[in-house]
Scaffold this motif. Structure first.
Motif, PDB file in Angstrom:
ATOM      1  N   PHE A   1     -21.902  61.787   4.086  1.00  0.00           N
ATOM      2  CA  PHE A   1     -22.991  63.020   4.022  1.00  0.00           C
ATOM      3  C   PHE A   1     -22.690  63.920   2.719  1.00  0.00           C
ATOM      4  O   PHE A   1     -22.117  63.989   2.026  1.00  0.00           O
ATOM      5  N   LYS A   2     -24.206  64.740   3.323  1.00  0.00           N
ATOM      6  CA  LYS A   2     -24.577  64.927   2.463  1.00  0.00           C
ATOM      7  C   LYS A   2     -24.934  64.567   0.854  1.00  0.00           C
ATOM      8  O   LYS A   2     -24.185  65.054   0.160  1.00  0.00           O
ATOM      9  N   ALA A   3     -25.429  63.110   1.099  1.00  0.00           N
ATOM     10  CA  ALA A   3     -25.386  62.658  -0.308  1.00  0.00           C
ATOM     11  C   ALA A   3     -24.150  62.344  -0.988  1.00  0.00           C
ATOM     12  O   ALA A   3     -23.870  62.339  -2.584  1.00  0.00           O
ATOM     13  N   GLY A   4     -23.139  62.849  -0.718  1.00  0.00           N
ATOM     14  CA  GLY A   4     -21.398  62.710  -1.305  1.00  0.00           C
ATOM     15  C   GLY A   4     -21.192  64.035  -2.111  1.00  0.00           C
ATOM     16  O   GLY A   4     -20.260  63.693  -2.836  1.00  0.00           O
ATOM     17  N   LEU A   5     -22.300  64.358  -2.234  1.00  0.00           N
ATOM     18  CA  LEU A   5     -21.896  65.472  -3.097  1.00  0.00           C
ATOM     19  C   LEU A   5     -20.612  66.460  -2.415  1.00  0.00           C
ATOM     20  O   LEU A   5     -20.288  66.902  -1.446  1.00  0.00           O
TER      21      LEU A   5
ATOM     22  N   GLY B   1     -18.393  69.862  -2.568  1.00  0.00           N
ATOM     23  CA  GLY B   1     -19.140  71.770  -1.357  1.00  0.00           C
ATOM     24  C   GLY B   1     -17.507  71.685  -0.634  1.00  0.00           C
ATOM     25  O   GLY B   1     -16.833  71.545  -1.004  1.00  0.00           O
ATOM     26  N   ARG B   2     -18.503  72.890  -0.139  1.00  0.00           N
ATOM     27  CA  ARG B   2     -17.149  73.370   0.964  1.00  0.00           C
ATOM     28  C   ARG B   2     -17.595  73.831   2.385  1.00  0.00           C
ATOM     29  O   ARG B   2     -18.734  74.103   2.427  1.00  0.00           O
ATOM     30  N   TYR B   3     -16.567  74.052   3.470  1.00  0.00           N
ATOM     31  CA  TYR B   3     -16.737  74.683   4.261  1.00  0.00           C
ATOM     32  C   TYR B   3     -16.956  76.592   4.628  1.00  0.00           C
ATOM     33  O   TYR B   3     -15.785  76.438   4.074  1.00  0.00           O
ATOM     34  N   PHE B   4     -18.138  77.414   4.959  1.00  0.00           N
ATOM     35  CA  PHE B   4     -17.549  78.341   4.763  1.00  0.00           C
ATOM     36  C   PHE B   4     -18.407  79.100   6.763  1.00  0.00           C
ATOM     37  O   PHE B   4     -18.811  78.588   7.402  1.00  0.00           O
ATOM     38  N   ILE B   5     -16.700  79.343   6.307  1.00  0.00           N
ATOM     39  CA  ILE B   5     -16.676  79.821   7.987  1.00  0.00           C
ATOM     40  C   ILE B   5     -16.437  81.743   7.530  1.00  0.00           C
ATOM     41  O   ILE B   5     -15.506  82.056   6.901  1.00  0.00           O
ATOM     42  N   GLU B   6     -16.456  82.560   8.590  1.00  0.00           N
ATOM     43  CA  GLU B   6     -16.344  84.189   8.526  1.00  0.00           C
ATOM     44  C   GLU B   6     -14.809  84.480   8.363  1.00  0.00           C
ATOM     45  O   GLU B   6     -14.439  85.069   7.157  1.00  0.00           O
ATOM     46  N   GLU B   7     -13.980  83.167   9.236  1.00  0.00           N
ATOM     47  CA  GLU B   7     -12.096  83.495   9.091  1.00  0.00           C
ATOM     48  C   GLU B   7     -11.488  83.261   7.302  1.00  0.00           C
ATOM     49  O   GLU B   7     -11.869  82.088   7.051  1.00  0.00           O
TER      50      GLU B   7
ATOM     51  N   GLU C   1     -23.545  72.050   9.784  1.00  0.00           N
ATOM     52  CA  GLU C   1     -24.300  73.698   9.290  1.00  0.00           C
ATOM     53  C   GLU C   1     -23.246  73.846   8.620  1.00  0.00           C
ATOM     54  O   GLU C   1     -24.398  75.235   6.917  1.00  0.00           O
ATOM     55  N   THR C   2     -22.342  74.441   8.224  1.00  0.00           N
ATOM     56  CA  THR C   2     -21.516  75.650   7.590  1.00  0.00           C
ATOM     57  C   THR C   2     -21.132  74.996   6.306  1.00  0.00           C
ATOM     58  O   THR C   2     -20.645  75.339   5.679  1.00  0.00           O
ATOM     59  N   PHE C   3     -21.001  73.244   6.419  1.00  0.00           N
ATOM     60  CA  PHE C   3     -20.998  72.679   4.860  1.00  0.00           C
ATOM     61  C   PHE C   3     -21.948  73.012   3.580  1.00  0.00           C
ATOM     62  O   PHE C   3     -23.151  73.015   3.557  1.00  0.00           O
ATOM     63  N   ARG C   4     -21.807  73.378   2.039  1.00  0.00           N
ATOM     64  CA  ARG C   4     -22.428  74.066   1.382  1.00  0.00           C
ATOM     65  C   ARG C   4     -22.589  73.313   0.138  1.00  0.00           C
ATOM     66  O   ARG C   4     -21.036  73.292   0.107  1.00  0.00           O
ATOM     67  N   THR C   5     -22.799  72.192  -0.126  1.00  0.00           N
ATOM     68  CA  THR C   5     -22.923  71.309  -1.479  1.00  0.00           C
ATOM     69  C   THR C   5     -23.175  72.191  -2.751  1.00  0.00           C
ATOM     70  O   THR C   5     -23.167  73.078  -2.988  1.00  0.00           O
ATOM     71  N   TYR C   6     -22.277  71.436  -3.652  1.00  0.00           N
ATOM     72  CA  TYR C   6     -22.079  71.560  -5.017  1.00  0.00           C
ATOM     73  C   TYR C   6     -23.458  70.815  -6.268  1.00  0.00           C
ATOM     74  O   TYR C   6     -22.191  69.866  -5.907  1.00  0.00           O
ATOM     75  N   LYS C   7     -23.627  71.910  -6.304  1.00  0.00           N
ATOM     76  CA  LYS C   7     -25.053  70.589  -6.998  1.00  0.00           C
ATOM     77  C   LYS C   7     -25.206  70.268  -8.528  1.00  0.00           C
ATOM     78  O   LYS C   7     -25.986  70.129  -8.947  1.00  0.00           O
ATOM     79  N   SER C   8     -24.135  70.369  -9.202  1.00  0.00           N
ATOM     80  CA  SER C   8     -24.236  70.649 -10.566  1.00  0.00           C
ATOM     81  C   SER C   8     -23.310  68.834 -10.787  1.00  0.00           C
ATOM     82  O   SER C   8     -23.441  68.411 -11.678  1.00  0.00           O
ATOM     83  N   GLN C   9     -22.944  67.893  -9.999  1.00  0.00           N
ATOM     84  CA  GLN C   9     -22.499  67.264 -10.769  1.00  0.00           C
ATOM     85  C   GLN C   9     -22.362  66.839  -9.030  1.00  0.00           C
ATOM     86  O   GLN C   9     -22.384  66.748  -8.394  1.00  0.00           O
ATOM     87  N   ILE C  10     -22.315  65.121  -9.840  1.00  0.00           N
ATOM     88  CA  ILE C  10     -22.367  63.883  -8.324  1.00  0.00           C
ATOM     89  C   ILE C  10     -21.010  63.618  -7.591  1.00  0.00           C
ATOM     90  O   ILE C  10     -21.114  62.976  -5.987  1.00  0.00           O
ATOM     91  N   GLY C  11     -19.535  63.903  -8.054  1.00  0.00           N
ATOM     92  CA  GLY C  11     -19.091  64.334  -7.138  1.00  0.00           C
ATOM     93  C   GLY C  11     -18.411  62.924  -7.198  1.00  0.00           C
ATOM     94  O   GLY C  11     -17.811  62.363  -5.956  1.00  0.00           O
ATOM     95  N   GLY C  12     -18.074  62.228  -7.707  1.00  0.00           N
ATOM     96  CA  GLY C  12     -17.364  60.842  -8.121  1.00  0.00           C
ATOM     97  C   GLY C  12     -15.750  61.087  -8.013  1.00  0.00           C
ATOM     98  O   GLY C  12     -15.292  60.174  -6.953  1.00  0.00           O
ATOM     99  N   GLN C  13     -14.956  62.113  -7.813  1.00  0.00           N
ATOM    100  CA  GLN C  13     -13.746  62.423  -7.409  1.00  0.00           C
ATOM    101  C   GLN C  13     -13.748  62.530  -6.538  1.00  0.00           C
ATOM    102  O   GLN C  13     -12.334  61.668  -5.615  1.00  0.00           O
TER     103      GLN C  13
END
Length: 606
Positions: free
Chosen positions: A65-69, A71-77, A98-110
């Protein structure tokens, strides 16, 4: 001979086992209480939440999902960072894709590895999280203990024990140990593997190190590093990787041609790994952003944002860091605290057991000079002069690893004073601690022998000299005493403007004074914001008039008051910043991290 060799090996194994247990206890649970507990518990929760968000996403949507990057889920609470921990540990929480936003500075191997382990684990996710942290700390403990074993074999047991002690009291090593975003042990894997390969070769245990094999080894090791932590501290990691070649080239007097070819070989292998990782990351980003070109543009944007890009091309949050100078950045990392024993030693002389990195470097200089003592003065040091020379040369050259990141990535370093002090340990401080261990063990031997032969008169002279030294230190604190007197004058109720989150803000002689009696290291390392709205917009500097307020954000280390060493409160935060002369309508101040406000207050100064 074989029996003696077997005994030595068993002693080495015993030392390794004991040392690793001791180191692991500190890294996993701050058992030795070296780091402030709140700092330890909360260290890099912001970055680690990217991994937890990835774990939560992998459980719900799959590892691809989301190329394995990350990220975080963004919700209001709730809190953005802490929410990710809850989402992973509570599978019943329903989350929208749709609330999951990726962090695009590394591939996320860990994130990928932990996701796979989580999917096959028979335990609950709450237990999985503890296991992952334990394993991250265990890897780093294993790496550090391998280095201690190397010191033990090269410089003796006492040297290794002193090095171990210095590791244990280094709070930056402690707080990084178990973090799931950094998995900091992986940064050291290329270095430690090459150190032991060359060590075995040096002791004539045959290893056919052809240039081709070296290139392949370098490729694999650097690729592992990149897969887990991407381009984080990449220049530091690459320079650290080649330091074992410097050590053994000096120790064994390699020919210049041999050294150059080997260095060229591992450099080429490392660069191939870096370029391969660059390609994979670009491809991942293309899946998210729509094209390979856009993926490439994002990497270039991220690089310029962290180095010396044009400040006008970036948002206001990055302008100050990009406009900073190299001396400004180096000053921050010279003055940062390296060792602070006040967390578990109560004393009225707090600064005597607190050492910043600048002071630590001066200590390394002193021990480097001590290593040159002649045989007549120190027979023990002279006996290890060859090995000590190699150690000291590689120590000082390895400072280039730290400086490379601080200089090239000055934009990143200017902001990330809450993390980037770790570069001093990659591997500059490691070799520095080993140097202290080696020289100290020799000096103790020589001093003990000398003291046994010294008459009573010379002992009295020595005590008088020590007393004179203490008096000199007291006089050197004159400026700190003056600041302490000013502090007492400022902390008057009539000067108090606001109190928030334990911080007291005072106004005195057109300066804002910030005080907190029990501040932890995280609070001291978190950036302050200071926004001033004037009565008249035209009073603002021209470039700030379009914003209608002045931005005087600052870091604590740039504005902190130096108090006398006998003040005794190591957790006391005292900072002062001068205000502009124009009339002010409102002042808004507080602290923030990763674009989230931690605390804030506002007031009218007049």
């Amino acid at each position: 001979m074989n029996r003696l060799k077997s005994v030595l090996m068993s002693k080495g194994a015993l030392f390794f086992t004991i040392a690793m247990v001791i180191v692991q206890m500190g890294l996993y649970d701050n058992f030795w209480n070296v780091a402030d507990q709140n700092w330890f518990d909360d260290f890099q929760v912001s970055s680690e939440s990217l991994v937890l968000g990835r774990l939560a996403a992998s459980e719900r949507e799959g590892t691809s999902f989301k190329a394995g990057l990350l990220g975080r889920y963004f919700i209001e609470e709730g809190n953005l960072w802490l929410n990710q921990y809850d989402f992973y540990q509570n599978k019943e929480v329903v989350l929208e894709k749709e609330t999951f936003r990726t962090y695009k500075s590394q591939i996320g191997g860990q994130g990928f590895i932990f996701s796979l382990l989580s999917s096959v684990s028979p335990f609950s996710n709450e237990i999985n999280l503890k296991i992952f942290k334990f394993c991250s700390a265990l890897l780093f403990a294993f790496i550090l203990t391998l280095f201690l074993l190397w010191v033990y074999k090269k410089y003796g047991l006492f040297s290794a024990v002193i090095t171990l002690f210095l590791f244990l009291i280094s709070h930056w090593l402690t707080v990084f140990g178990r973090n799931l975003y950094w998995v900091v042990g992986v940064l050291y894997v290329p270095f430690i593997v090459m150190l032991f390969i060359l060590s075995r070769e040096s002791t004539k245990k045959r290893i056919d190190l052809t240039l081709k094999k070296l290139a392949i080894i370098a490729f694999v090791l650097v690729l592992i590093k990149c897969l887990f932590s991407g381009f984080e501290l990449i220049t530091t990691s690459l320079i650290m990787f080649v330091m074992p070649f410097v050590y053994y080239a000096v120790l064994n007097k390699w020919k210049w041609k041999t050294f150059s070819l080997r260095l060229l070989s591992v450099t080429l292998g490392s660069l191939v790994a870096v370029f391969l990782y660059f390609f994979v990351l670009t491809y991942q980003l293309s899946l998210i952003r729509g094209s390979f070109a856009k993926g490439f543009e994002h990497i270039v944007y991220s690089f310029l944002k962290r180095t010396s890009g044009n400040s006008g091309d970036f948002s206001e949050a990055y302008q100050q860091s990009l406009e900073s100078t190299v001396p400004m950045v180096l000053e921050k990392y010279w003055n940062g605290i390296a060792i602070d024993l006040n967390t578990y030693i109560s004393t009225d002389w707090a600064s005597l057991i607190r050492i910043d990195f600048g002071e630590l470097i001066l200590i390394f200089i002193i021990f480097s000079l001590l290593s040159q003592l002649p045989k007549k003065i120190s027979p023990s040091i002279w006996a290890k002069s060859k090995a000590n020379s190699a150690l000291i040369i590689v120590m000082w050259l390895s400072s280039a690893a730290a400086l490379s990141w601080l200089v090239i990535f000055k934009g990143h370093s200017y902001i990330h004073t809450h993390t980037n002090f770790i570069v001093w340990y990659m591997p500059f401080c490691l070799f520095g601690f080993a140097t202290i261990g080696s020289i100290t063990s020799s000096v103790f031997t020589d001093v003990f022998d000398f003291y046994k032969k010294t008459n009573r008169k010379n002992k009295i002279i020595g005590k008088i000299a020590l007393g004179a030294l203490i008096v000199g230190v007291v006089f050197a604190q004159k400026e700190s005493i003056e600041q302490y007197k000013t502090l007492k004058e400022v902390r008057n109720k009539k000067n108090l403007l606001a109190s928030e989150a334990g911080f007291d803000v005072y106004l005195f002689k057109n300066k804002l004074w910030y005080f907190k009696d029990k501040a932890n290291a995280a609070q001291m390392n978190t950036r302050f914001f200071l926004h001033i709205v004037p009565d008249r917009t035209e009073d603002l500097p021209e470039k700030r008039q379009k914003y209608d307020f002045d931005n005087l954000d600052f870091n604590y280390e740039d504005t902190s008051l130096e108090l006398p060493w006998w003040y005794g409160n190591s957790n006391f935060l005292a900072a002062v910043i001068e205000l502009p002369d124009y009339k002010k309508k409102t002042v808004r101040t507080g602290q923030y991290a990763n674009r989230q406000i931690i605390w804030e207050t506002s007031f009218q100064p007049y």
